[in-house]
Scaffold this motif. Structure first.
Motif, PDB file in Angstrom:
ATOM      1  N   TRP A   1       0.836  -1.199   0.000  1.00 58.12           N
ATOM      2  CA  TRP A   1       0.000   0.000   0.000  1.00 58.12           C
ATOM      3  C   TRP A   1       0.872   1.251   0.000  1.00 58.12           C
ATOM      4  CZ3 TRP A   1      -1.189   3.714   3.915  1.00 58.12           C
ATOM      5  CH2 TRP A   1      -2.259   4.547   3.595  1.00 58.12           C
ATOM      6  N   LEU A   2       1.936   1.235   0.812  1.00 56.55           N
ATOM      7  CA  LEU A   2       2.841   2.385   0.858  1.00 56.55           C
ATOM      8  C   LEU A   2       3.654   2.524  -0.434  1.00 56.55           C
ATOM      9  CD1 LEU A   2       4.077   2.078   4.541  1.00 56.55           C
ATOM     10  CD2 LEU A   2       2.550   3.829   3.605  1.00 56.55           C
ATOM     11  N   ALA A   3       3.913   1.395  -1.101  1.00 59.60           N
ATOM     12  CA  ALA A   3       4.707   1.417  -2.330  1.00 59.60           C
ATOM     13  C   ALA A   3       3.873   1.762  -3.563  1.00 59.60           C
ATOM     14  CB  ALA A   3       5.377   0.063  -2.540  1.00 59.60           C
ATOM     15  N   ALA A   4       2.580   1.666  -3.468  1.00 56.88           N
ATOM     16  CA  ALA A   4       1.718   1.850  -4.637  1.00 56.88           C
ATOM     17  C   ALA A   4       1.929   3.176  -5.361  1.00 56.88           C
ATOM     18  CB  ALA A   4       0.258   1.677  -4.243  1.00 56.88           C
ATOM     19  N   PRO A   5       1.989   4.305  -4.682  1.00 59.12           N
ATOM     20  CA  PRO A   5       2.187   5.562  -5.433  1.00 59.12           C
ATOM     21  C   PRO A   5       3.491   5.576  -6.237  1.00 59.12           C
ATOM     22  CG  PRO A   5       1.515   6.044  -3.172  1.00 59.12           C
ATOM     23  CD  PRO A   5       1.776   4.572  -3.249  1.00 59.12           C
ATOM     24  N   THR A   6       4.555   5.031  -5.653  1.00 57.60           N
ATOM     25  CA  THR A   6       5.844   5.010  -6.347  1.00 57.60           C
ATOM     26  C   THR A   6       5.786   4.104  -7.573  1.00 57.60           C
ATOM     27  OG1 THR A   6       6.960   5.383  -4.254  1.00 57.60           O
ATOM     28  CG2 THR A   6       8.312   4.547  -6.055  1.00 57.60           C
ATOM     29  N   VAL A   7       5.235   2.919  -7.391  1.00 63.90           N
ATOM     30  CA  VAL A   7       5.178   1.954  -8.488  1.00 63.90           C
ATOM     31  C   VAL A   7       4.226   2.428  -9.579  1.00 63.90           C
ATOM     32  CG1 VAL A   7       4.566  -0.420  -9.090  1.00 63.90           C
ATOM     33  CG2 VAL A   7       5.836   0.033  -6.997  1.00 63.90           C
ATOM     34  N   MET A   8       3.110   3.021  -9.187  1.00 65.15           N
ATOM     35  CA  MET A   8       2.137   3.486 -10.176  1.00 65.15           C
ATOM     36  C   MET A   8       2.655   4.686 -10.978  1.00 65.15           C
ATOM     37  SD  MET A   8      -0.210   1.323  -9.945  1.00 65.15           S
ATOM     38  CE  MET A   8      -1.648   1.933 -10.754  1.00 65.15           C
ATOM     39  N   ALA A   9       3.627   5.403 -10.431  1.00 60.86           N
ATOM     40  CA  ALA A   9       4.184   6.556 -11.139  1.00 60.86           C
ATOM     41  C   ALA A   9       5.277   6.162 -12.129  1.00 60.86           C
ATOM     42  CB  ALA A   9       4.742   7.560 -10.130  1.00 60.86           C
ATOM     43  N   ALA A  10       5.564   4.874 -12.219  1.00 60.84           N
ATOM     44  CA  ALA A  10       6.624   4.416 -13.128  1.00 60.84           C
ATOM     45  C   ALA A  10       6.277   4.767 -14.564  1.00 60.84           C
ATOM     46  CB  ALA A  10       6.814   2.908 -12.984  1.00 60.84           C
ATOM     47  N   GLN A  11       7.293   5.182 -15.302  1.00 55.10           N
ATOM     48  CA  GLN A  11       7.105   5.579 -16.692  1.00 55.10           C
ATOM     49  C   GLN A  11       7.730   4.526 -17.592  1.00 55.10           C
ATOM     50  OE1 GLN A  11       6.811   9.389 -17.731  1.00 55.10           O
ATOM     51  NE2 GLN A  11       5.861   9.806 -15.774  1.00 55.10           N
ATOM     52  N   GLY A  12       7.017   3.476 -17.828  1.00 51.61           N
ATOM     53  CA  GLY A  12       7.524   2.415 -18.688  1.00 51.61           C
ATOM     54  C   GLY A  12       7.899   1.170 -17.891  1.00 51.61           C
ATOM     55  N   VAL A  13       8.094   0.103 -18.626  1.00 53.71           N
ATOM     56  CA  VAL A  13       8.376  -1.193 -18.011  1.00 53.71           C
ATOM     57  C   VAL A  13       9.703  -1.218 -17.254  1.00 53.71           C
ATOM     58  CG1 VAL A  13       8.740  -3.649 -18.499  1.00 53.71           C
ATOM     59  CG2 VAL A  13       6.912  -2.415 -19.664  1.00 53.71           C
TER      60      VAL A  13
END
Length: 186
Positions: free
Chosen positions: A107-119
């Protein structure tokens, strides 16, 4: 809606091992009975739910049907193995307690992972967070097992296997000849 569909699937967790148990005991009729109960509940409830309340009604009907199938499975396991319904449900407490802090990591990592720009960036962030999730879950599961008094089960089997592997690896390392000393002896 996808979250709710996933939540409905979680309702069937207590029933996962009923079918293998019934097949091992050559009681496959029990699997058919459970499937029939769930089907007889699911068809009318999902249809009525969808007709009167759309997708939400269909999901609610599916949830009730899944609970009916899970209840039937718990009763079948009680009959096949003699394990009470409450005892079966209590086996889920330790894993569920362990998944809460591990889920907090995701849950805490979701914003960081969702902001990824590409694979590549997704992998750069997703893999370490996934590994951290696994580590937190394993640590919490082992802690809960220790607090429960180290009962027999998967955790005991896993810890015994790791100890055995480490003992074998340590024995192999200590029996290897030390070639550095041989040159000094000659």
């Amino acid at each position: 809606w996808l979250r709710w569909i996933s939540a409905v699937a979680l309702l069937s967790l207590p029933a996962l091992l009923m079918a293998p148990l019934a097949m091992t005991l050559d009681r496959t009729r029990s699997v058919a009975a459970r499937t029939l109960v769930e089907l007889l509940v699911r068809l009318p409830l999902v249809w009525l739910g969808a007709v009167h309340h759309g997708i939400a009604g269909a999901i609610a009907g599916s949830a009730v049907a899944t609970l009916a199938g899970t209840g039937a499975s718990l009763l079948i396991v009680r009959r096949l193995a003699g394990a009470g319904v409450l005892a079966q449900l209590m086996t889920l407490v330790r894993p569920l307690l362990a998944v809460l802090p591990a889920g907090a990591v995701l849950w805490l990592a979701a914003p960081t992972v969702m902001a990824a720009q590409g694979v590549p960036q997704l992998l750069l962030w997703g893999v370490p967070f996934g590994a951290l999730y696994l580590l937190v879950y394993a640590a919490c599961a082992l802690l809960a097992w220790q607090l429960a008094g180290r009962p027999a089960g998967f955790e005991r089997h896993l810890v015994d296997g790791i100890r055995s592997f480490l003992a074998r690896a340590g024995a192999r390392a200590s029996t290897k000849p030390n070639r550095a000393m041989e040159s000094h002896v000659k």
